[in-house]
Design an enzyme around this catalytic site. Sequence first.
Site, PDB file in Angstrom:
ATOM      1  CD  GLU A  13      -2.913  -1.186   2.275  1.00 56.14           C
ATOM      2  OE1 GLU A  13      -4.290  -1.573   2.108  1.00 56.14           O
ATOM      3  OE2 GLU A  13      -2.473  -1.279   3.437  1.00 56.14           O
ATOM      4  N   GLY A  88     -12.567  -4.168   0.975  1.00 53.57           N
ATOM      5  CA  GLY A  88     -13.220  -4.780   0.267  1.00 53.57           C
ATOM      6  C   GLY A  88     -14.708  -3.939   0.149  1.00 53.57           C
ATOM      7  CB  ILE A 162     -15.615  -9.338   5.473  1.00 58.75           C
ATOM      8  CG1 ILE A 162     -15.077  -8.894   6.819  1.00 58.75           C
ATOM      9  CG2 ILE A 162     -16.859  -9.814   5.291  1.00 58.75           C
ATOM     10  CD1 ILE A 162     -15.556  -9.507   8.095  1.00 58.75           C
ATOM     11  CG  MET A 182      -8.875  -6.238   8.090  1.00 56.85           C
ATOM     12  SD  MET A 182      -7.848  -7.745   7.961  1.00 56.85           S
ATOM     13  CE  MET A 182      -7.605  -8.359   9.354  1.00 56.85           C
ATOM     14  CD  GLU A 183      -5.511  -2.529   8.266  1.00 59.33           C
ATOM     15  OE1 GLU A 183      -6.064  -2.045   7.225  1.00 59.33           O
ATOM     16  OE2 GLU A 183      -4.884  -3.731   8.219  1.00 59.33           O
ATOM     17  CG  ASP A 206     -11.661  -7.951  -1.305  1.00 58.99           C
ATOM     18  OD1 ASP A 206     -10.753  -7.065  -0.918  1.00 58.99           O
ATOM     19  OD2 ASP A 206     -12.880  -8.090  -0.542  1.00 58.99           O
TER      20      ASP A 206
END
Length: 244
Positions: A13, A88, A162, A182-183, A206
């Site tokens: 990233e 996502g 997920i 997730m962050e 995704d």
Amino acid sequence: MMKIAIMGAMIEEVEPFLNLGEHEPLLKYFKKHNDVNYGGNLYHEAKYKGLDIVLGYSKIGKVNAALTAATMIEKFGAEQLLFTGVAGAVNPSLKIGDLIAATQLCQHDLDITAFGHPHGYVPEGKVYVEPSRELLRIAKSVADEKEIALKGGVIATGDQFIADPERKKWIETTFDADAIEMEGAAVAVVCDQLNIPFFVLRAISDTADTDATFDFDEFLKHSSQVSSSFVLAMLDKIADGQDQ
Ligand code: SAH
């Protein structure tokens, strides 16, 4: 001189800023002057158009993200934080490669509902944390100028990748979420508590409902590049504003 933190979770990233990727490094315009190892992470200090920069990635998940955000602020003196990365999609209008700027962030896996509290809430906290309006305004003007479709929306964060339609649906209905990662909310809580204006940008990698390996790795690189390029354009705007 204003000091700005640029943060991702995974090396991919922030790679577009560094001299590692296959693309032209965005950092070629940065004057790189110092690399510091601290608490298990590598931080790059640099200068860009009259701005001081601290750049790095935290590793995946809320705890790692909180450590890095706090370190960038408390040890490196960052006065603003821009997060760049992938997420996502939950909102069906978001396609792979599309950009979403968080207007609110929440923790979908924070649960003391056994005590009658709503999902994502703990005493003295709040379910939704909001990024800086000024940074959102700068993002919007970058998007308008470059004719990039930038969506604003709720980003839900938790310590899980997920890849399941049911869990995705639950997060969507419980939090009105548009994207999952997730962050982001961990960074948001740290910056909010320390009064540091922040901004979380994610490019979609995704659709959060299929086998992770199916599309994730393929789109990670491209989406990271999309998100990083946008953040660089925001830095240009912030630097211009500083001159005035
Ligand atoms: N490919 C990595 C794991 C990636 S975990 C490996 O094998 O090491 C997913 C990362 O991308 C996290 O940092 C998260 O913030 C983001 N992300 C993208 N899509 C996500 C999704 N569907 N659910 C949760 N996080 C997602």
